[in-house]
Write a protein that holds these residues in place. Structure first.
Motif, mmCIF file in Angstrom:
data_model
loop_
_atom_site.group_PDB
_atom_site.id
_atom_site.type_symbol
_atom_site.label_atom_id
_atom_site.label_comp_id
_atom_site.label_asym_id
_atom_site.label_seq_id
_atom_site.Cartn_x
_atom_site.Cartn_y
_atom_site.Cartn_z
ATOM 1 N N GLU A 147 0.837 -1.204 0.000
ATOM 2 C CA GLU A 147 0.000 0.000 0.000
ATOM 3 C C GLU A 147 0.878 1.263 0.000
ATOM 4 O OE1 GLU A 147 -4.170 1.210 2.203
ATOM 5 O OE2 GLU A 147 -2.763 -0.105 3.247
ATOM 6 N N VAL A 148 1.914 1.266 0.827
ATOM 7 C CA VAL A 148 2.821 2.415 0.905
ATOM 8 C C VAL A 148 3.563 2.612 -0.424
ATOM 9 C CG1 VAL A 148 4.949 3.248 1.996
ATOM 10 C CG2 VAL A 148 3.094 2.381 3.420
ATOM 11 N N LEU A 149 3.976 1.520 -1.047
ATOM 12 C CA LEU A 149 4.651 1.628 -2.354
ATOM 13 C C LEU A 149 3.692 2.127 -3.433
ATOM 14 C CD1 LEU A 149 6.995 -1.516 -2.569
ATOM 15 C CD2 LEU A 149 7.642 0.860 -2.168
ATOM 16 N N ARG A 150 2.439 1.675 -3.378
ATOM 17 C CA ARG A 150 1.443 2.151 -4.361
ATOM 18 C C ARG A 150 1.251 3.666 -4.247
ATOM 19 N NH1 ARG A 150 -1.220 -2.917 -4.100
ATOM 20 N NH2 ARG A 150 -2.208 -2.413 -2.126
ATOM 21 N N LEU A 151 1.176 4.151 -3.019
ATOM 22 C CA LEU A 151 0.995 5.595 -2.805
ATOM 23 C C LEU A 151 2.255 6.365 -3.198
ATOM 24 C CD1 LEU A 151 -0.974 5.530 0.569
ATOM 25 C CD2 LEU A 151 -1.879 5.949 -1.717
ATOM 26 N N THR A 152 3.422 5.765 -2.978
ATOM 27 C CA THR A 152 4.679 6.377 -3.422
ATOM 28 C C THR A 152 4.684 6.495 -4.940
ATOM 29 O OG1 THR A 152 5.872 5.419 -1.542
ATOM 30 C CG2 THR A 152 7.208 6.138 -3.416
ATOM 31 N N LYS A 153 4.230 5.432 -5.605
ATOM 32 C CA LYS A 153 4.158 5.424 -7.072
ATOM 33 C C LYS A 153 3.259 6.550 -7.577
ATOM 34 C CE LYS A 153 2.199 2.732 -10.814
ATOM 35 N NZ LYS A 153 1.228 1.678 -11.112
ATOM 36 N N SER A 154 2.194 6.846 -6.828
ATOM 37 C CA SER A 154 1.256 7.896 -7.259
ATOM 38 C C SER A 154 1.817 9.303 -7.047
ATOM 39 C CB SER A 154 -0.082 7.752 -6.530
ATOM 40 O OG SER A 154 0.053 8.166 -5.176
ATOM 41 N N GLY A 155 3.028 9.383 -6.438
ATOM 42 C CA GLY A 155 3.679 10.686 -6.288
ATOM 43 C C GLY A 155 3.552 11.300 -4.910
ATOM 44 N N MET A 156 2.983 10.563 -3.976
ATOM 45 C CA MET A 156 2.810 11.112 -2.623
ATOM 46 C C MET A 156 4.132 11.172 -1.857
ATOM 47 S SD MET A 156 -0.664 9.669 -0.923
ATOM 48 C CE MET A 156 -2.285 9.995 -1.600
ATOM 49 N N THR A 157 4.261 12.173 -1.000
ATOM 50 C CA THR A 157 5.416 12.280 -0.108
ATOM 51 C C THR A 157 5.172 11.413 1.131
ATOM 52 O OG1 THR A 157 4.464 14.115 1.130
ATOM 53 C CG2 THR A 157 5.777 14.685 -0.818
ATOM 54 N N THR A 158 6.204 11.246 1.947
ATOM 55 C CA THR A 158 6.070 10.481 3.190
ATOM 56 C C THR A 158 4.955 11.072 4.058
ATOM 57 O OG1 THR A 158 8.411 9.903 3.145
ATOM 58 C CG2 THR A 158 7.296 9.702 5.259
ATOM 59 N N GLY A 159 4.952 12.393 4.175
ATOM 60 C CA GLY A 159 3.930 13.072 4.989
ATOM 61 C C GLY A 159 2.525 12.837 4.476
ATOM 62 N N GLN A 160 2.355 12.896 3.146
ATOM 63 C CA GLN A 160 1.025 12.687 2.552
ATOM 64 C C GLN A 160 0.565 11.246 2.751
ATOM 65 O OE1 GLN A 160 2.190 14.042 -1.360
ATOM 66 N NE2 GLN A 160 1.031 15.946 -1.163
ATOM 67 N N ILE A 161 1.504 10.304 2.613
ATOM 68 C CA ILE A 161 1.154 8.890 2.831
ATOM 69 C C ILE A 161 0.727 8.683 4.283
ATOM 70 C CG2 ILE A 161 2.057 6.523 2.899
ATOM 71 C CD1 ILE A 161 3.943 7.353 0.573
ATOM 72 N N ALA A 162 1.480 9.295 5.206
ATOM 73 C CA ALA A 162 1.173 9.172 6.635
ATOM 74 C C ALA A 162 -0.250 9.666 6.927
ATOM 75 C CB ALA A 162 2.191 9.960 7.455
ATOM 76 N N LYS A 163 -0.616 10.824 6.354
ATOM 77 C CA LYS A 163 -1.971 11.374 6.569
ATOM 78 C C LYS A 163 -3.031 10.458 5.978
ATOM 79 C CE LYS A 163 -1.065 16.331 6.979
ATOM 80 N NZ LYS A 163 -1.130 17.636 6.293
ATOM 81 N N THR A 164 -2.773 9.956 4.772
ATOM 82 C CA THR A 164 -3.747 9.107 4.079
ATOM 83 C C THR A 164 -4.019 7.816 4.845
ATOM 84 O OG1 THR A 164 -3.011 9.987 1.944
ATOM 85 C CG2 THR A 164 -4.234 7.925 1.882
ATOM 86 N N LEU A 165 -2.956 7.234 5.391
ATOM 87 C CA LEU A 165 -3.096 5.938 6.076
ATOM 88 C C LEU A 165 -3.216 6.064 7.595
ATOM 89 C CD1 LEU A 165 -0.458 3.839 4.056
ATOM 90 C CD2 LEU A 165 -2.919 4.018 3.673
#
Length: 201
Positions: A147-165
């Motif tokens: 899931e984290v790699l998928r969000l990274t692929k979509s261009g999200m930063t660490t901070g954005q991934i943290a908020k999303t999940l």
């Protein structure tokens, strides 16, 4: 008459396939579309017997369309066509119980025969793809790492991934670090590329 919706983003290939299918007395191409959104709309509007889906299309992939049709309980038979022999893609297609999974370089006669077979309740997989299924390599990644790699692929930063999940930045970094180690890469971008090539994200 077998009614077909074709979804293929390479227009030349799509046009050639549609022209050859239209020569068959028992096959009617009711829609030709170039992306996943149009494919979903056409399937809903035309209610075809078979949908012929490219695996990688803009907006919505062939596998995502297959997943939605299965969730909706659609009776439409699904044939995935691809240039990729990625085991992860094939495994997902098998899990979704698609009726056909073909390589694009198969002869047109094989495609036509496959269409008729799936309408009659059979399943067809290209020989080279069936071999890939036996060699299927299990993903070493956890669901969260994927899931984290998928969000990274979509261009999200660490901070954005943290908020999303709903995770902390440190936890996201830990998941990324773990994925990088498991895939024996040096960066998150390389990890994304490897996981994508294997069909794990």
């Amino acid at each position: 008459m077998i009614r077909i919706v074709m979804a293929e983003d390479q227009k030349m290939l799509s046009g050639a396939m549609a022209s050859l299918l239209k020569l068959e007395d028992d096959i009617e191409v009711v829609a030709e579309v170039a992306d996943g959104k149009q494919a979903l709309a056409a399937i809903e509007a035309k209610q075809p017997d078979v949908c012929l889906l490219d695996i990688e299309m803009p907006y919505v992939t062939g596998l995502e369309i297959a997943e939605r049709l299965r969730e909706q309980g659609s009776s439409c038979k699904i044939i995935i066509v691809t240039t990729f022999t990625r085991p992860g893609y094939l495994q997902k297609a098998m899990n979704l119980k698609v009726e056909g999974y073909l390589l694009k370089d198969e002869p047109i006669d094989f495609l036509i025969a496959t269409i008729r077979k799936v309408v009659n309740g059979e399943r067809v997989i290209s020989t080279d793809l069936a071999a890939a299924l036996f060699l299927n390599e299990a993903s070493p990644l956890t669901d969260r790492e994927q899931e984290v790699l998928r969000l990274t692929k979509s261009g999200m930063t660490t901070g954005q991934i943290a908020k999303t999940l709903f995770l902390t930045n440190g936890t996201v970094r830990n998941y990324l670090s773990s994925a990088i180690q498991k895939l024996e890469t040096e960066s998150r971008q390389q990890a994304v590329r490897i996981a994508e090539e294997k069909g794990w994200i």
